[in-house]
Design a protein around this motif. Sequence first.
Motif, PDB file in Angstrom:
ATOM      1  N   UNK A   1       6.113  26.466  15.751  1.00 48.53           N
ATOM      2  CA  UNK A   1       5.012  25.536  15.517  1.00 48.53           C
ATOM      3  C   UNK A   1       5.392  24.642  14.330  1.00 48.53           C
ATOM      4  N   UNK A   2       5.646  23.370  14.586  1.00 49.31           N
ATOM      5  CA  UNK A   2       5.938  22.420  13.515  1.00 49.31           C
ATOM      6  C   UNK A   2       4.616  21.856  13.015  1.00 49.31           C
ATOM      7  N   UNK A   3       4.191  22.320  11.850  1.00 47.01           N
ATOM      8  CA  UNK A   3       2.847  22.009  11.350  1.00 47.01           C
ATOM      9  C   UNK A   3       2.925  20.979  10.228  1.00 47.01           C
ATOM     10  N   UNK A   4       2.450  19.788  10.503  1.00 43.64           N
ATOM     11  CA  UNK A   4       2.451  18.715   9.515  1.00 43.64           C
ATOM     12  C   UNK A   4       1.102  18.555   8.836  1.00 43.64           C
TER      13      UNK A   4
ATOM     14  N   UNK B   1       1.309  16.067  16.572  1.00 42.60           N
ATOM     15  CA  UNK B   1       0.839  14.693  16.783  1.00 42.60           C
ATOM     16  C   UNK B   1       1.984  13.845  17.330  1.00 42.60           C
ATOM     17  N   UNK B   2       1.670  12.790  18.069  1.00 40.61           N
ATOM     18  CA  UNK B   2       2.716  11.968  18.666  1.00 40.61           C
ATOM     19  C   UNK B   2       3.214  10.839  17.778  1.00 40.61           C
ATOM     20  N   UNK B   3       2.692  10.737  16.550  1.00 35.99           N
ATOM     21  CA  UNK B   3       3.045   9.614  15.680  1.00 35.99           C
ATOM     22  C   UNK B   3       4.323   9.958  14.913  1.00 35.99           C
ATOM     23  N   UNK B   4       5.433   9.408  15.361  1.00 32.69           N
ATOM     24  CA  UNK B   4       6.757   9.804  14.869  1.00 32.69           C
ATOM     25  C   UNK B   4       6.955   9.490  13.391  1.00 32.69           C
ATOM     26  N   UNK B   5       6.415   8.374  12.908  1.00 30.06           N
ATOM     27  CA  UNK B   5       6.682   7.944  11.528  1.00 30.06           C
ATOM     28  C   UNK B   5       6.012   8.842  10.488  1.00 30.06           C
TER      29      UNK B   5
ATOM     30  N   UNK C   1      15.080  20.128  23.596  1.00 27.94           N
ATOM     31  CA  UNK C   1      14.325  21.380  23.548  1.00 27.94           C
ATOM     32  C   UNK C   1      13.088  21.293  24.433  1.00 27.94           C
ATOM     33  N   UNK C   2      12.436  22.439  24.624  1.00 25.91           N
ATOM     34  CA  UNK C   2      11.169  22.454  25.362  1.00 25.91           C
ATOM     35  C   UNK C   2      10.040  22.112  24.390  1.00 25.91           C
ATOM     36  N   UNK C   3       9.622  20.879  24.391  1.00 26.76           N
ATOM     37  CA  UNK C   3       8.549  20.433  23.509  1.00 26.76           C
ATOM     38  C   UNK C   3       7.207  20.611  24.208  1.00 26.76           C
ATOM     39  N   UNK C   4       6.262  21.211  23.506  1.00 24.36           N
ATOM     40  CA  UNK C   4       4.887  21.330  23.993  1.00 24.36           C
ATOM     41  C   UNK C   4       3.968  20.528  23.089  1.00 24.36           C
ATOM     42  N   UNK C   5       2.942  19.951  23.687  1.00 26.97           N
ATOM     43  CA  UNK C   5       2.000  19.174  22.887  1.00 26.97           C
ATOM     44  C   UNK C   5       0.577  19.409  23.357  1.00 26.97           C
ATOM     45  N   UNK C   6      -0.296  19.688  22.376  1.00 23.06           N
ATOM     46  CA  UNK C   6      -1.739  19.776  22.599  1.00 23.06           C
ATOM     47  C   UNK C   6      -2.382  18.734  21.700  1.00 23.06           C
ATOM     48  N   UNK C   7      -3.146  17.806  22.221  1.00 26.11           N
ATOM     49  CA  UNK C   7      -3.785  16.799  21.354  1.00 26.11           C
ATOM     50  C   UNK C   7      -4.623  17.448  20.262  1.00 26.11           C
ATOM     51  N   UNK C   8      -4.515  16.903  19.056  1.00 27.11           N
ATOM     52  CA  UNK C   8      -5.279  17.458  17.940  1.00 27.11           C
ATOM     53  C   UNK C   8      -6.752  17.073  18.009  1.00 27.11           C
ATOM     54  N   UNK C   9      -7.099  16.121  18.875  1.00 21.96           N
ATOM     55  CA  UNK C   9      -8.492  15.747  19.118  1.00 21.96           C
ATOM     56  C   UNK C   9      -8.580  15.190  20.530  1.00 21.96           C
ATOM     57  N   UNK C  10      -9.788  15.208  21.109  1.00 25.88           N
ATOM     58  CA  UNK C  10      -9.930  14.683  22.469  1.00 25.88           C
ATOM     59  C   UNK C  10      -9.739  13.169  22.461  1.00 25.88           C
ATOM     60  N   UNK C  11      -9.179  12.660  23.545  1.00 25.72           N
ATOM     61  CA  UNK C  11      -8.881  11.234  23.669  1.00 25.72           C
ATOM     62  C   UNK C  11     -10.077  10.511  24.260  1.00 25.72           C
TER      63      UNK C  11
ATOM     64  N   UNK D   1     -11.126   7.258  23.337  1.00 23.41           N
ATOM     65  CA  UNK D   1     -11.186   5.827  23.058  1.00 23.41           C
ATOM     66  C   UNK D   1     -10.676   4.954  24.200  1.00 23.41           C
ATOM     67  N   UNK D   2     -11.061   3.727  24.140  1.00 25.19           N
ATOM     68  CA  UNK D   2     -10.668   2.735  25.128  1.00 25.19           C
ATOM     69  C   UNK D   2      -9.363   2.073  24.685  1.00 25.19           C
ATOM     70  N   UNK D   3      -8.304   2.899  24.609  1.00 23.97           N
ATOM     71  CA  UNK D   3      -7.029   2.412  24.076  1.00 23.97           C
ATOM     72  C   UNK D   3      -5.868   2.556  25.051  1.00 23.97           C
ATOM     73  N   UNK D   4      -6.127   3.045  26.205  1.00 21.91           N
ATOM     74  CA  UNK D   4      -5.131   3.162  27.264  1.00 21.91           C
ATOM     75  C   UNK D   4      -3.850   3.837  26.794  1.00 21.91           C
ATOM     76  N   UNK D   5      -2.686   3.185  26.962  1.00 23.01           N
ATOM     77  CA  UNK D   5      -1.426   3.918  26.867  1.00 23.01           C
ATOM     78  C   UNK D   5      -1.051   4.397  25.472  1.00 23.01           C
ATOM     79  N   UNK D   6      -1.687   3.900  24.407  1.00 24.11           N
ATOM     80  CA  UNK D   6      -1.255   4.276  23.069  1.00 24.11           C
ATOM     81  C   UNK D   6      -1.349   5.786  22.838  1.00 24.11           C
ATOM     82  N   UNK D   7      -2.283   6.466  23.489  1.00 28.07           N
ATOM     83  CA  UNK D   7      -2.426   7.911  23.312  1.00 28.07           C
ATOM     84  C   UNK D   7      -1.756   8.721  24.421  1.00 28.07           C
ATOM     85  N   UNK D   8      -1.093   8.049  25.347  1.00 27.86           N
ATOM     86  CA  UNK D   8      -0.541   8.750  26.507  1.00 27.86           C
ATOM     87  C   UNK D   8       0.928   8.444  26.779  1.00 27.86           C
TER      88      UNK D   8
END
Length: 420
Positions: free
Chosen positions: A42-45, A125-129, A143-153, A155-162
């Motif tokens: 678990x990489x915890x930032x 989180x998906x924000x690399x910077x 590697x086998x990367x797993x991701x669970x969103x830290x909050x429900x998506x 917003x009306x932002x389309x691809x930025x969160x996906x």
Amino acid sequence: MIQPIWDEINEMRNSINKIPHLLINSTSSNYVHSKSKIKVLFLVQSSEFWYALETIYLKMLNDKDFIPILFIIPSRYSEDGGFENKSLNYFQTKQYTNILYFENEEAIPDNIIEMLNPDVIFRQAPWEHLVPSIFRTEQLKQRRICYIPYAIHTLNTEEVFYNQKLHNYAWRLYSDSQHLHECYGSYNLVKNYNSVVVGNTKFEYIDNQLNSTEHLPWPVSIDNRIPKLKILWCPHHSLETWLGFATFHKNYMDILEFAVAHPEYDIVFRPHPAMKTALITNNKMTLSEYDGFFSKLAQLPNCYIDAGAEYIHLFHHSDLLVADGIAFLFEYLLTKKPIIRIDSQQSVGFNSYYAKFQQAWYVVNSIDAVGNVILDILNNSDDLESKRNSFSQELYNASIELLPSDKIIADLKESLLGGN
């Protein structure tokens, strides 16, 4: 004749590089792992994001098939800041085992991932910077990367969160709903072939905590006084240059006047962790203005400024939430208590699935209107109670037979141990 052939080969290579490595190789659900235990890193930032992962980590600690490692890594809230181990103090207070950390970024070996050699890696989180380069997707994609969103998506932002790099290269995207699964299908470069619907692990944690008998205390305490109302007030950081929900820079003086005018109310003020940086770097407030507000608020005996990692106890003790966005508007619904949303009237808005949840909030555009709604509620005129109860059940059903964390653990065992 040689150059055209090399051009064609290079074009093929470029095309292949766009496809996640783990979708090319054999990591399908019938892949049988060669070891007897699954090592999960678990990489915890961020401690603020931890609620989505804690139930999984704790269950793995007590499961003979897993070796979970919690690696506290440096992070930052914006590109303007330096990397710090902000979450270390929080996790050192926990009764966890298998925790790894380094005192500073420079002390972390460049090949630390190879040294640990995990079977699965969870990113927060998906924000690399926001994380050092050695923990970014580009360095982990083999590697086998797993991701669970830290909050429900919501917003009306389309691809930025996906369709961030993390989504493209993930071995598993654990989706909280069919809606999220379909969003990956629409916007992710590799569609939703790596998405599995399991339910919301963060809501699982929140529900567990709300129903617990042990809570941190409400932080406001005045001798021989029972407050008329306990208010949790949570301003967001997203300015019009990002998502546009933030209102604090426009109404902070009105908030202070409200707090002074209502000593009968307890107010716990919990700003988003990134709010200060966002407001000052975008010239919405000066440092003097920002610090001046919090200095005056801190002097009021009925007010408390909360910056701790834990916040579900605030949900539990409070009577009402005031917020301009975003996640708390939905998370607080699990309490079934009233919610007042201060509308900036310039946000990106909510997507087609979550827009209906606005029916469960009182929506205002001024601090005066916040006070009017509170008076109505105190006079037993809470018209949205039934809506909150209904939407709370829709967000998270605690009576389900298999919890989200159990589904994830079962999926990992089935995929990597052949179901053993």
